[in-house]
Design a protein around this motif. Sequence first.
Motif, PDB file in Angstrom:
ATOM      1  N   THR A 194      32.213  46.107  33.016  1.00  0.00           N
ATOM      2  CA  THR A 194      31.112  45.790  33.970  1.00  0.00           C
ATOM      3  C   THR A 194      30.127  46.668  34.244  1.00  0.00           C
ATOM      4  N   SER A 199      28.090  49.476  35.742  1.00  0.00           N
ATOM      5  CA  SER A 199      28.426  50.862  36.626  1.00  0.00           C
ATOM      6  C   SER A 199      27.597  51.778  36.592  1.00  0.00           C
ATOM      7  N   ASP A 239      29.984  47.925  41.869  1.00  0.00           N
ATOM      8  CA  ASP A 239      29.660  46.564  41.915  1.00  0.00           C
ATOM      9  C   ASP A 239      27.991  46.758  42.317  1.00  0.00           C
ATOM     10  N   GLN A 252      37.556  44.598  42.668  1.00  0.00           N
ATOM     11  CA  GLN A 252      36.219  44.874  42.164  1.00  0.00           C
ATOM     12  C   GLN A 252      35.058  43.956  42.214  1.00  0.00           C
ATOM     13  N   PHE A 253      35.603  42.749  42.457  1.00  0.00           N
ATOM     14  CA  PHE A 253      34.391  41.702  42.586  1.00  0.00           C
ATOM     15  C   PHE A 253      34.007  41.213  43.879  1.00  0.00           C
TER      16      PHE A 253
END
Length: 171
Positions: free
Chosen positions: A46, A48, A102, A138-139
Amino acid sequence: MSVIVTLRMLSDEDDNFVRDYEVPLDINMLDLHKFINRDLNFDDSTMSSFFVSDKNWERHTELTLIDMGEDNDSEDAPIAMESVSLGQVINQLHDRLIYLFDMFENRAMYLEMTEAKKPDAAREYPYCAFAHGAAPDQFSAEMNPENVSIFDEAMDDFADFEGDDYYDDPM
């Protein structure tokens, strides 16, 4: 192997979350990103970024997961993580980094160099020397029930009074 530094990682979402990472100064920032994600059980694919930070946690130079292709000579122009080492962005005690994990919700971890020492020949680096508290989800900050601020906990004591506009006033 180069000098080993301790990076203390904190989260503003959970006062109980602390990590101390021992890492070589010559570690590639992309490898540091992958190590952190492995340790926290995050998906490292993802988007970052790391940000070089000042003592007030203001964001400066951005270190991105992918090369943004910008040829800007500005001090704060984004740099690809894979092209820079930790020692090129921090090199003194109390130097700071912000790890934005995030991007959509602007959620981050805060890292500060707290120690520099010689490597231990018997240890493999990078290494998590201290871990306390669960990592934030994380989300979503709401997904982890352990991520509760002290203020929110204190205010829960007053939840019984919310919406109680129709009470009998003895007057």
